[in-house]
Design a protein around this motif. Structure first.
Motif, PDB file in Angstrom:
ATOM      1  N   ILE A  40       3.673  -6.823   4.711  1.00 50.36           N
ATOM      2  CA  ILE A  40       3.054  -7.517   3.578  1.00 50.36           C
ATOM      3  C   ILE A  40       1.971  -8.484   4.027  1.00 50.36           C
ATOM      4  CG2 ILE A  40       5.145  -7.304   2.178  1.00 50.36           C
ATOM      5  CD1 ILE A  40       5.587 -10.300   2.574  1.00 50.36           C
ATOM      6  N   LEU A 160      11.999  -1.254  -4.078  1.00 51.91           N
ATOM      7  CA  LEU A 160      10.787  -2.065  -4.174  1.00 51.91           C
ATOM      8  C   LEU A 160      10.522  -2.468  -5.616  1.00 51.91           C
ATOM      9  CD1 LEU A 160       8.412  -0.187  -1.687  1.00 51.91           C
ATOM     10  CD2 LEU A 160       9.860  -2.186  -1.281  1.00 51.91           C
ATOM     11  N   ILE A 164      10.018  -6.325  -7.228  1.00 53.71           N
ATOM     12  CA  ILE A 164       8.926  -6.776  -8.086  1.00 53.71           C
ATOM     13  C   ILE A 164       9.430  -7.227  -9.448  1.00 53.71           C
ATOM     14  CG2 ILE A 164       6.874  -6.023  -9.333  1.00 53.71           C
ATOM     15  CD1 ILE A 164       6.531  -6.595  -6.361  1.00 53.71           C
TER      16      ILE A 164
ATOM     17  N   ARG B  34       2.781   3.325  -5.398  1.00 56.99           N
ATOM     18  CA  ARG B  34       2.523   2.301  -6.416  1.00 56.99           C
ATOM     19  C   ARG B  34       3.477   1.129  -6.257  1.00 56.99           C
ATOM     20  NH1 ARG B  34      -0.292   4.312 -11.423  1.00 56.99           N
ATOM     21  NH2 ARG B  34      -1.207   6.289 -10.797  1.00 56.99           N
ATOM     22  N   ALA B  35       4.730   1.434  -5.999  1.00 56.46           N
ATOM     23  CA  ALA B  35       5.703   0.349  -5.825  1.00 56.46           C
ATOM     24  C   ALA B  35       5.339  -0.483  -4.600  1.00 56.46           C
ATOM     25  CB  ALA B  35       7.105   0.929  -5.691  1.00 56.46           C
ATOM     26  N   LEU B  36       4.977   0.201  -3.529  1.00 56.98           N
ATOM     27  CA  LEU B  36       4.625  -0.525  -2.308  1.00 56.98           C
ATOM     28  C   LEU B  36       3.379  -1.370  -2.520  1.00 56.98           C
ATOM     29  CD1 LEU B  36       5.234  -1.125   0.628  1.00 56.98           C
ATOM     30  CD2 LEU B  36       3.940   0.917   1.268  1.00 56.98           C
ATOM     31  N   THR B  37       2.432  -0.818  -3.260  1.00 53.37           N
ATOM     32  CA  THR B  37       1.212  -1.578  -3.550  1.00 53.37           C
ATOM     33  C   THR B  37       1.534  -2.870  -4.277  1.00 53.37           C
ATOM     34  OG1 THR B  37      -0.113   0.432  -3.677  1.00 53.37           O
ATOM     35  CG2 THR B  37      -0.992  -1.531  -4.757  1.00 53.37           C
ATOM     36  N   ARG B  38       2.378  -2.756  -5.285  1.00 54.12           N
ATOM     37  CA  ARG B  38       2.735  -3.960  -6.017  1.00 54.12           C
ATOM     38  C   ARG B  38       3.432  -4.956  -5.100  1.00 54.12           C
ATOM     39  NH1 ARG B  38       2.272  -3.245 -11.471  1.00 54.12           N
ATOM     40  NH2 ARG B  38       3.997  -4.530 -12.177  1.00 54.12           N
ATOM     41  N   VAL B  39       4.243  -4.443  -4.206  1.00 53.35           N
ATOM     42  CA  VAL B  39       4.940  -5.342  -3.285  1.00 53.35           C
ATOM     43  C   VAL B  39       3.957  -6.045  -2.362  1.00 53.35           C
ATOM     44  CG1 VAL B  39       6.448  -5.387  -1.265  1.00 53.35           C
ATOM     45  CG2 VAL B  39       7.192  -4.224  -3.345  1.00 53.35           C
ATOM     46  N   ILE B  40       3.023  -5.308  -1.796  1.00 58.84           N
ATOM     47  CA  ILE B  40       2.125  -5.970  -0.842  1.00 58.84           C
ATOM     48  C   ILE B  40       1.129  -6.880  -1.547  1.00 58.84           C
ATOM     49  CG2 ILE B  40       2.351  -4.104   0.845  1.00 58.84           C
ATOM     50  CD1 ILE B  40      -0.499  -3.265   0.132  1.00 58.84           C
ATOM     51  N   VAL B  41       0.898  -6.652  -2.832  1.00 54.19           N
ATOM     52  CA  VAL B  41       0.019  -7.551  -3.562  1.00 54.19           C
ATOM     53  C   VAL B  41       0.765  -8.819  -3.963  1.00 54.19           C
ATOM     54  CG1 VAL B  41      -1.200  -7.864  -5.752  1.00 54.19           C
ATOM     55  CG2 VAL B  41      -1.595  -5.808  -4.401  1.00 54.19           C
ATOM     56  N   ALA B  42       1.981  -8.652  -4.462  1.00 50.39           N
ATOM     57  CA  ALA B  42       2.675  -9.791  -5.065  1.00 50.39           C
ATOM     58  C   ALA B  42       3.572 -10.548  -4.092  1.00 50.39           C
ATOM     59  CB  ALA B  42       3.500  -9.311  -6.257  1.00 50.39           C
ATOM     60  N   LEU B  43       4.216  -9.831  -3.185  1.00 50.58           N
ATOM     61  CA  LEU B  43       5.213 -10.502  -2.355  1.00 50.58           C
ATOM     62  C   LEU B  43       4.643 -11.598  -1.461  1.00 50.58           C
ATOM     63  CD1 LEU B  43       8.201 -10.582  -2.015  1.00 50.58           C
ATOM     64  CD2 LEU B  43       8.070  -8.761  -0.321  1.00 50.58           C
ATOM     65  N   PRO B  44       3.490 -11.390  -0.847  1.00 48.30           N
ATOM     66  CA  PRO B  44       2.932 -12.491  -0.057  1.00 48.30           C
ATOM     67  C   PRO B  44       2.762 -13.751  -0.885  1.00 48.30           C
ATOM     68  CG  PRO B  44       1.753 -10.464   0.397  1.00 48.30           C
ATOM     69  CD  PRO B  44       2.682 -10.169  -0.741  1.00 48.30           C
ATOM     70  N   ARG B  45       2.265 -13.601  -2.097  1.00 49.18           N
ATOM     71  CA  ARG B  45       2.097 -14.778  -2.947  1.00 49.18           C
ATOM     72  C   ARG B  45       3.435 -15.402  -3.299  1.00 49.18           C
ATOM     73  NH1 ARG B  45      -2.356 -11.983  -5.353  1.00 49.18           N
ATOM     74  NH2 ARG B  45      -1.135 -11.199  -7.079  1.00 49.18           N
TER      75      ARG B  45
END
Lengths: 176, 176
Positions: A40, A160, A164, B34-45
């Motif tokens: 991440i 995952l 989210i 798509r799930a991974l994308t959402r994770v890498i976008v949101a989880l760091p924040r």
DNA sequence: GCAATCTGTTTGTTTGTACAAACATACGGG
DNA sequence: CCCGTATGTTTGTACAAACAAACAGATTGC
């Protein structure tokens, strides 16, 4: 708000955040968490750089275009769009401004509710997205998907998605 | 700029990025991506906000402290540290500056090689990390690990590690 | 001793968040 | 109908953090 009924013993003080009873991570969990952390931290930058180089699009911009392209009428209300790509309202306003400047997106008033505005994907925007897609697909495969072997993908997706749904969406909703 | 390779006929030119032969994602792969994308976008924040609130530390700052705490002598060369947390040199310089300002880290010249400097975790920094750890552990469990059920964790770790090793480290190395 | 190289830092730009204020419209009660 | 409040969006400021590229000092090889 004041009641926090997660404690076994009755406590008197504020008890800020100290999780007395939390189990430490097992070695297997620890490794998984470290790997996920690295992903991440690094993957957003990697995908961003790749997309920027190949399509002159930020990852967030790409996701906005994609989200719009899949919406009915290729349009979404700003607030729906913000939820769907998980960024802040003001951040989205500026992102859409950028996309509007190069005619990928157009904003129009919402009939029936003059307060809101909808971001509409233009034909140029759709073309831009379609032009970016094959190259992006190749990157997604090469950078990520090709390495996700030996995994139960549906189980991964479910896991995952839970992460989210329980966190990002809750935070977004809290922000309203 | 002049070439616009959106044509279906066979092309002779350099074929910059057009991945003619790339298989589209299967529905299962698509969902995972798509799930991974959402994770890498949101989880760091999410992790960043959580850590910031609980320990007044950025995720990257936390990772730097952690990396140092596990290094021999609680110290690492700047370049080693940058590799270990996967951030840029300049980003690391500023991050370490911040940590130095509150005495969590000290920089010292390397004996025998006056060019380099080592970031050393101070006792205060170690204490800071140890103070942050229990709360962070609780967050990691609650926000992420508790949802990673029904998964083969070692397989997940291996897969994520491959993603990083084949991309982030390669990029870092390329950057030298 | 001088050029090439390595290591780290400085600088400028980009992107994003947070927060508050400004608006316009919608809605609801008197 | 009109007034007050709620809602959706935009805008402005302040700030944080990241990257890339240019830069500077130290070292090494010739």
């Amino acid at each position: 708000m004041t009641a926090d009924a997660a404690d076994p013993q009755p406590l008197s003080g504020p008890q800020p955040v100290t999780p007395v009873g939390t189990q430490p991570l097992t070695p297997v969990e620890d490794e998984a968490w470290r790997a996920l952390t690295r992903v991440i931290v690094a993957l957003p930058r990697i995908m961003d750089a790749d997309l920027l180089e190949r399509a002159k699009l930020t990852l967030n911009e790409y996701l906005v275009l994609m989200s719009l392209s899949e919406a009915p009428g290729r349009a979404l209300r700003m607030s729906e769009l913000a939820d769907s790509v998980l960024i802040s309202f003001s951040g989205l306003t500026r992102l859409v401004e950028r996309l509007e400047r190069d005619s990928s997106v157009r904003r129009e008033k919402i009939e029936g509710d003059g307060r809101g505005s909808r971001a509409v994907l233009t034909d140029a925007g759709l073309a831009r997205l379609q032009a970016a897609w094959p190259s992006h697909l190749e990157s997604v495969r090469r950078i990520v998907m090709d390495h996700l072997t030996g995994l139960d993908l549906p189980a991964l997706t479910a896991a995952l998605t839970r992460v989210i749904d329980e966190n990002a969406l809750a935070a977004a909703r809290r922000r309203r």
